[in-house]
Design an enzyme around this catalytic site. Structure first.
Site, PDB file in Angstrom:
ATOM      1  N   THR A  14      -3.641  -9.850 -15.074  1.00  0.00           N
ATOM      2  CA  THR A  14      -2.523 -10.730 -15.384  1.00  0.00           C
ATOM      3  C   THR A  14      -2.941 -11.779 -13.942  1.00  0.00           C
ATOM      4  O   THR A  14      -3.007 -12.995 -14.076  1.00  0.00           O
ATOM      5  CB  THR A  14      -1.160 -10.608 -15.394  1.00  0.00           C
ATOM      6  OG1 THR A  14      -0.688  -9.121 -16.393  1.00  0.00           O
ATOM      7  CG2 THR A  14      -0.340 -11.830 -15.896  1.00  0.00           C
ATOM      8  N   VAL A  15      -2.860 -11.565 -13.032  1.00  0.00           N
ATOM      9  CA  VAL A  15      -2.466 -13.458 -11.795  1.00  0.00           C
ATOM     10  C   VAL A  15      -4.271 -13.106 -11.309  1.00  0.00           C
ATOM     11  O   VAL A  15      -3.947 -14.312 -11.587  1.00  0.00           O
ATOM     12  CB  VAL A  15      -1.817 -11.507 -10.738  1.00  0.00           C
ATOM     13  CG1 VAL A  15      -1.988 -12.559  -9.194  1.00  0.00           C
ATOM     14  CG2 VAL A  15      -0.785 -11.448 -10.681  1.00  0.00           C
ATOM     15  N   ARG A  46     -12.527  -3.905 -13.850  1.00  0.00           N
ATOM     16  CA  ARG A  46     -13.068  -3.466 -14.565  1.00  0.00           C
ATOM     17  C   ARG A  46     -14.201  -2.894 -15.740  1.00  0.00           C
ATOM     18  O   ARG A  46     -15.071  -2.131 -15.950  1.00  0.00           O
ATOM     19  CB  ARG A  46     -12.291  -1.516 -15.041  1.00  0.00           C
ATOM     20  CG  ARG A  46     -11.249  -1.245 -13.743  1.00  0.00           C
ATOM     21  CD  ARG A  46     -10.383  -0.482 -14.078  1.00  0.00           C
ATOM     22  NE  ARG A  46      -9.761  -0.180 -13.078  1.00  0.00           N
ATOM     23  CZ  ARG A  46      -8.522   1.430 -13.221  1.00  0.00           C
ATOM     24  NH1 ARG A  46      -7.746   0.992 -14.186  1.00  0.00           N
ATOM     25  NH2 ARG A  46      -7.747   1.045 -12.568  1.00  0.00           N
ATOM     26  N   LYS A 107       1.574  -6.067  -0.897  1.00  0.00           N
ATOM     27  CA  LYS A 107       2.894  -5.417   0.078  1.00  0.00           C
ATOM     28  C   LYS A 107       2.418  -4.255  -0.091  1.00  0.00           C
ATOM     29  O   LYS A 107       3.096  -3.776   0.944  1.00  0.00           O
ATOM     30  CB  LYS A 107       3.634  -5.714  -0.928  1.00  0.00           C
ATOM     31  CG  LYS A 107       4.770  -4.666  -1.663  1.00  0.00           C
ATOM     32  CD  LYS A 107       4.340  -5.816  -3.061  1.00  0.00           C
ATOM     33  CE  LYS A 107       4.691  -4.556  -3.922  1.00  0.00           C
ATOM     34  NZ  LYS A 107       4.415  -5.294  -5.443  1.00  0.00           N
ATOM     35  N   ILE A 138       8.096 -17.721  -4.026  1.00  0.00           N
ATOM     36  CA  ILE A 138       8.731 -18.035  -3.432  1.00  0.00           C
ATOM     37  C   ILE A 138       7.868 -18.206  -2.177  1.00  0.00           C
ATOM     38  O   ILE A 138       7.606 -17.239  -1.404  1.00  0.00           O
ATOM     39  CB  ILE A 138       9.831 -17.034  -3.303  1.00  0.00           C
ATOM     40  CG1 ILE A 138      10.901 -17.473  -4.428  1.00  0.00           C
ATOM     41  CG2 ILE A 138      10.839 -17.716  -1.712  1.00  0.00           C
ATOM     42  CD1 ILE A 138      12.250 -16.619  -4.182  1.00  0.00           C
ATOM     43  N   GLU A 192       7.891  -1.212 -15.417  1.00  0.00           N
ATOM     44  CA  GLU A 192       6.473   0.249 -15.156  1.00  0.00           C
ATOM     45  C   GLU A 192       7.085   0.682 -16.459  1.00  0.00           C
ATOM     46  O   GLU A 192       7.868   1.235 -16.163  1.00  0.00           O
ATOM     47  CB  GLU A 192       5.643   0.623 -14.433  1.00  0.00           C
ATOM     48  CG  GLU A 192       5.115  -0.518 -13.485  1.00  0.00           C
ATOM     49  CD  GLU A 192       4.289  -1.883 -14.356  1.00  0.00           C
ATOM     50  OE1 GLU A 192       3.575  -1.134 -14.832  1.00  0.00           O
ATOM     51  OE2 GLU A 192       4.219  -2.936 -13.468  1.00  0.00           O
ATOM     52  N   ASP A 203      10.215  -0.338  -3.915  1.00  0.00           N
ATOM     53  CA  ASP A 203       8.984  -1.764  -3.515  1.00  0.00           C
ATOM     54  C   ASP A 203       9.890  -3.393  -2.307  1.00  0.00           C
ATOM     55  O   ASP A 203       9.373  -3.945  -2.119  1.00  0.00           O
ATOM     56  CB  ASP A 203       8.939  -2.741  -5.163  1.00  0.00           C
ATOM     57  CG  ASP A 203       8.257  -4.460  -5.396  1.00  0.00           C
ATOM     58  OD1 ASP A 203       7.191  -4.025  -5.057  1.00  0.00           O
ATOM     59  OD2 ASP A 203       9.174  -4.929  -5.304  1.00  0.00           O
ATOM     60  N   LYS A 207       8.463  -5.210   0.887  1.00  0.00           N
ATOM     61  CA  LYS A 207       8.627  -6.678   0.984  1.00  0.00           C
ATOM     62  C   LYS A 207       9.417  -6.668   2.357  1.00  0.00           C
ATOM     63  O   LYS A 207       9.508  -7.445   3.319  1.00  0.00           O
ATOM     64  CB  LYS A 207       9.027  -7.107   0.033  1.00  0.00           C
ATOM     65  CG  LYS A 207       8.207  -6.948  -1.627  1.00  0.00           C
ATOM     66  CD  LYS A 207       8.424  -7.512  -2.723  1.00  0.00           C
ATOM     67  CE  LYS A 207       7.789  -7.401  -3.733  1.00  0.00           C
ATOM     68  NZ  LYS A 207       8.321  -7.649  -5.119  1.00  0.00           N
ATOM     69  N   GLY A 304       5.401 -12.495 -12.111  1.00  0.00           N
ATOM     70  CA  GLY A 304       4.117 -12.687 -12.825  1.00  0.00           C
ATOM     71  C   GLY A 304       3.098 -13.485 -12.624  1.00  0.00           C
ATOM     72  O   GLY A 304       3.589 -13.686 -11.685  1.00  0.00           O
TER      73      GLY A 304
END
Length: 439
Positions: A14-15, A46, A107, A138, A192, A203, A207, A304
């Protein structure tokens, strides 16, 4: 393309797909802003046959991302594969070793190997940029590395995981259980299939460890973080918090104390009238407290495709604007060899104290026993009340809510342990810290 900055992208999820699409559709505007064109000339993923909505003309395809890092005609390697070990680490090391600039959103990789990779980048005189690794769109990394240079930081904290914030928001607004909100988050793609990395706080911890290093100039120490997720937060806790004038958020907090640096991730009660309490859904927020600026709170999309791609794009354009021979910004805010060893502090007192929920047998002397255990551990109580939506009857377990004044973590744990030994407690006690942000 003359003078173009040539980019290789590893990972077209997606990114990655969003990033390539933006670079292609806004090529002219980016060339004007950066003073030179930016061209994606190599990619690796892939499945070469998948339609990702991007133009592949003039782009070399590599089935092996390591081969791309070692051989592609590129100047910047963008790592969007993910993971702290294995392929991602190999890719970044290969790219830096070859003398390429690297941009990553990883991260987990940085929290585990960030200091080593920073040393490698600095030895090679190359940039290692990672804005997208913390809080998505951000710009907190750039703010800490560049904009607030010279400030002495005392505390950083924030909402850094959109999945957890979404679940807690839905629990409060709709009165749903944790399990029901988690299922909804999974259905919408916010969580997920295996959500443990998010909901157990890992997570956020990754960070936080990166922000701690940038703020306090110490080596990254992700293993020295007190960690507590949101799986034990019940709808009863949500209701009790609201009745007391609070809202529950999963916060990552790092602060400097006389004995060292304290890092913690856990559910936290924040006052309903505080700014951070208004940050709902998948939105992230990071607050920085320093001696010169005071407090800065940054709020925005934390995940996102577009939000993360925007942060990656910013890192790429910084490289495009840089010039040979210019003084580069140290990867971790100061040269890696000058980072101080991490010194862990004991869990300190908290300005707002603690919320403690106990389910007890309804029998004579329970209130007095609880108050006594608190007093024996020098804990001052702001309030102790029976909290129940049901009529009180002799055979029904009762819920007792305690709110303490500021006290030590060890004292609270010792008092709760003593209460558990009295035999009238039903189930496990709930302990949630209370923080009162300045804004």
């Amino acid at each position: 393309m003359a003078n173009a900055l040539k980019i290789g992208v590893a990972g077209l999820g997606t990114v990655g797909a969003s990033l390539v699409r933006i670079l292609q559709t806004r090529a002219d505007a980016l060339a004007v802003a950066c003073g030179r064109p930016i061209a994606v000339t190599a990619v690796s993923a892939r499945d070469a046959s998948k339609d990702r909505g991007i133009q592949m003309d003039g782009i070399d395809w590599y089935a092996d991302a390591v081969e791309m890092a070692k051989e592609a005609d590129i100047e910047v390697f963008v790592e969007l594969v993910g993971g702290s070990e294995g392929a991602a680490e190999d890719l970044v090391r290969a790219a830096l070793g070859r003398g390429l600039h690297v941009v990553t959103a990883n991260k987990a990789l940085l929290s585990r190997h960030g200091v080593e990779l920073a040393k490698l980048a600095e030895e090679k005189g190359r940039l290692l940029n990672y804005e997208a690794a913390v809080a998505g769109g951000i710009p907190v990394i750039k703010t800490l590395r560049e904009s607030l240079t010279g400030n002495n930081f005392s505390r950083i904290y924030g909402i850094m995981n959109g999945t957890c914030n979404y679940i807690l928001t839905r629990m409060e607004r709709e009165g749903l259980s944790f399990a029901d909100c988690l299922k909804e988050a999974q259905r919408l793609g916010y969580a997920e299939a295996d959500p443990s990395f998010d909901i157990e706080g890992n997570d956020t911890a990754h960070k936080l460890s990166i922000l701690t290093t940038l703020a306090f100039g110490c080596e990254i120490s992700a293993d020295q973080i007190y960690l507590e997720g949101i799986t034990n937060i019940s709808i009863e806790d949500i209701h009790a918090a609201a009745d007391l004038g609070y809202r529950i958020k999963l916060l990552g907090v790092a602060q400097k104390t006389e004995s060292g640096i304290e890092q913690r991730v856990h559910p936290t009660m924040v006052p309903l009238d505080s700014v951070i309490a208004q940050v709902d859904g998948v939105t992230n927020a990071v607050a920085l407290e320093s001696d010169i600026l005071g407090e800065l709170l940054m709020v925005g999309p934390g995940a996102g495709g577009n939000a993360t791609a925007s942060a990656v794009l910013g890192d790429i354009t910084d490289i495009a604007k840089s010039r040979p021979g210019a003084q580069e910004v140290p990867v971790l805010g100061r040269p890696a060899h000058l980072l101080e060893p991490y010194r862990q502090a004991e869990m300190q007192s908290h300005e707002g104290g603690y919320f403690i929920r106990l389910t007890v047998q309804d029998r004579t002397g329970v209130f007095a026993s609880i108050a006594t255990k608190m007093a024996e551990n020098a804990i001052s109580l702001e309030s102790i009340v029976q909290h129940s939506k049901q009529p009180v009857t002799p055979d029904r377990p009762q819920t007792i809510i305690l709110v303490t004044h500021a006290t030590m973590e060890s004292a609270v744990r010792k008092a709760v342990g003593a209460i558990k030994g009295e035999g009238y407690l039903i189930g496990e006690p709930q302990v949630i810290r209370i923080e009162r942000p300045k804004t």
